[in-house]
Scaffold this motif. Structure first.
Motif, PDB file in Angstrom:
ATOM      1  N   CYS A  80       2.156  -0.749   2.179  1.00  0.00           N
ATOM      2  CA  CYS A  80       2.649  -1.128   3.514  1.00  0.00           C
ATOM      3  C   CYS A  80       1.695  -2.121   4.174  1.00  0.00           C
ATOM      4  CB  CYS A  80       2.816   0.113   4.394  1.00  0.00           C
ATOM      5  SG  CYS A  80       4.287   1.067   3.983  1.00  0.00           S
ATOM      6  N   CYS A 127       6.134   4.219   5.139  1.00  0.00           N
ATOM      7  CA  CYS A 127       5.210   5.070   5.903  1.00  0.00           C
ATOM      8  C   CYS A 127       4.377   4.256   6.890  1.00  0.00           C
ATOM      9  CB  CYS A 127       4.302   5.848   4.956  1.00  0.00           C
ATOM     10  SG  CYS A 127       3.029   4.824   4.151  1.00  0.00           S
ATOM     11  N   GLY A 128       4.135   2.985   6.554  1.00  0.00           N
ATOM     12  CA  GLY A 128       3.328   2.148   7.447  1.00  0.00           C
ATOM     13  C   GLY A 128       1.832   2.384   7.311  1.00  0.00           C
ATOM     14  N   GLN A 129       1.429   3.316   6.424  1.00  0.00           N
ATOM     15  CA  GLN A 129       0.018   3.686   6.311  1.00  0.00           C
ATOM     16  C   GLN A 129      -0.598   3.297   4.962  1.00  0.00           C
ATOM     17  OE1 GLN A 129      -1.375   5.348   8.953  1.00  0.00           O
ATOM     18  NE2 GLN A 129       0.616   5.315   9.991  1.00  0.00           N
ATOM     19  N   CYS A 130       0.218   3.268   3.926  1.00  0.00           N
ATOM     20  CA  CYS A 130      -0.357   3.124   2.576  1.00  0.00           C
ATOM     21  C   CYS A 130      -0.801   1.681   2.313  1.00  0.00           C
ATOM     22  CB  CYS A 130       0.658   3.583   1.534  1.00  0.00           C
ATOM     23  SG  CYS A 130       2.078   2.489   1.376  1.00  0.00           S
ATOM     24  N   CYS A 151       6.905   0.937  -0.605  1.00  0.00           N
ATOM     25  CA  CYS A 151       5.964   1.910  -0.001  1.00  0.00           C
ATOM     26  C   CYS A 151       5.619   3.024  -0.986  1.00  0.00           C
ATOM     27  CB  CYS A 151       6.599   2.492   1.266  1.00  0.00           C
ATOM     28  SG  CYS A 151       5.671   3.862   1.979  1.00  0.00           S
ATOM     29  N   GLU A 152       4.367   3.485  -0.942  1.00  0.00           N
ATOM     30  CA  GLU A 152       3.921   4.533  -1.865  1.00  0.00           C
ATOM     31  C   GLU A 152       4.401   5.917  -1.449  1.00  0.00           C
ATOM     32  OE1 GLU A 152      -0.317   3.954  -2.037  1.00  0.00           O
ATOM     33  OE2 GLU A 152      -0.045   1.913  -2.825  1.00  0.00           O
ATOM     34  N   SER A 153       4.604   6.126  -0.167  1.00  0.00           N
ATOM     35  CA  SER A 153       5.149   7.425   0.254  1.00  0.00           C
ATOM     36  C   SER A 153       6.178   7.268   1.361  1.00  0.00           C
ATOM     37  CB  SER A 153       4.015   8.372   0.688  1.00  0.00           C
ATOM     38  OG  SER A 153       3.034   7.660   1.408  1.00  0.00           O
TER      39      SER A 153
HETATM   40 ZN   LIG Z   1       3.816   3.002   2.901  1.00  0.00          ZN
END
Ligand SMILES: [Zn+2]
Length: 335
Positions: free
Chosen positions: A63, A57-60, A48-50
């Motif tokens: 993910c 994060c589930g958003q990047c 994950c990037e963040s």
């Molecule tokens: Zn992520």
């Protein structure tokens, strides 16, 4: 994607200590305790990037790729050729991870990370590697590229090569506490979690698999005949379950075990809801016959995956069961 609640603190410990992760982890423990999800969640979080304290994060973008199953820096290696007939024990036992898949892994690891960070590989289950595959993997374990995490997931670590084992940091993923497994199964909508969990030996994910409606119906039918064992019904049971030898074996073995417990004035372990009818059966049965049957069933356990003639085997057990449970009645009626 999160680890199961009983694995959460173990998982957080590893995830938080990512700077000190070794090149290879061996996640080992019984079948059905969530080891694969554990490994995948850790992989997703590392990529994950963040990442947050809770993991990915589930958003990047990373993910997103991971959820799509298309992350260029992630590889999941599992036995090939899953077909719809996967339930049959022979095929389950026959699937393996071949050397070609491990060689492809070498090519994957020879490239730089697409995203410039971690590259993560999960081998599930590691004991599915044949000898050639395991030896090929050993080369990677001996000279691991930087920023690569290999996770071997194993239900039976004793089947792995000692040379492979010695190069992994071992992480034991244990059976959860009974009550936490029961609570989790309830959350999954199971009305009778205890009975499922007992049958699954305490492994919650196995218990959940057992909750399948068709399987429950088969269990009910099987138990009904064992509870009222007429020769005709036992014989048709042998035919009905000829392609489900492992399942039938499991129920019959546990049932015999419970009858022996009841004869010894202990409570039944697997079928407490059948206590009354089992007590009647146990009273009328031949104890030595039950003991012999149980012993024979346990010894047959290792043949289940490659039975010479499964139907014949099952029919002979059921026939014996019928004789054993009618022993006293038969003697009584003969005078
Ligand atoms: Zn992520």
């Amino acid at each position: 994607m999160t680890p199961h609640p009983w694995n959460l603190s173990l998982w957080r410990g590893l995830d938080a200590d990512r700077a000190h992760l070794p090149h290879a982890l061996l996640l080992h423990g019984p079948l059905g305790v969530g080891k694969k999800i554990f490994a995948e969640t850790l992989a997703k979080s590392l990529l994950c990037e963040s990442p947050t304290a809770e993991g990915a994060c589930g958003q990047c973008k990373s993910c997103h790729w991971f959820e799509q199953g298309s992350h260029p820096d992630y590889k999941l290696i599992e036995p090939a050729e899953k077909n719809e007939d996967d339930e049959t024990p022979a095929k389950k036992g026959g699937r393996h991870i071949a050397i070609a898949e491990i060689r492809a892994l070498g090519e994957f690891l020879a490239l730089a990370a697409h995203q410039g960070g971690w590259r993560v590989v999960v081998v599930h289950p590691a004991e599915a590697m044949n000898i050639a595959a395991a030896n090929a993997l050993l080369k990677t374990l001996e000279e691991p590229p930087a920023n690569v995490l290999l996770m071997l997931v194993s239900h039976q670590p004793r089947r792995l090569l000692p040379t492979v084992l010695s190069r992994c940091r071992k992480v034991a993923v244990a059976l959860p506490e009974w009550q936490s497994a029961v609570d989790w199964l309830r959350l999954q909508g199971q009305a009778e979690p205890e009975s499922l969990l007992r049958e699954a030996g305490g492994a919650p994910l196995v218990a959940l698999e057992y909750a399948d409606a068709e399987r429950l119906a088969r269990r009910e039918r099987f138990v009904e005949v064992l509870a009222h064992p007429s020769a005709a019904e036992l014989s048709s049971l042998g035919q009905e379950f000829q392609s489900r030898l492992e399942e039938a074996w499991g129920w019959l073995t546990r049932w015999a075990h419970d009858l022996i417990r009841i004869r010894n004035l202990a409570d039944p372990r697997y079928f407490p809801e059948q206590f009354e009818v089992m007590r009647g059966l146990a009273d009328g049965a031949s104890l030595s016959g039950l003991l012999r049957l149980e012993q024979e069933l346990r010894q047959s356990g290792r043949w289940l995956r490659h039975p010479l003639n499964g139907q014949l085997l099952l029919e002979s057990w059921l026939l014996r069961y019928g004789e054993v449970t009618r022993a006293e009645n038969a003697r009584a009626s003969h005078g």
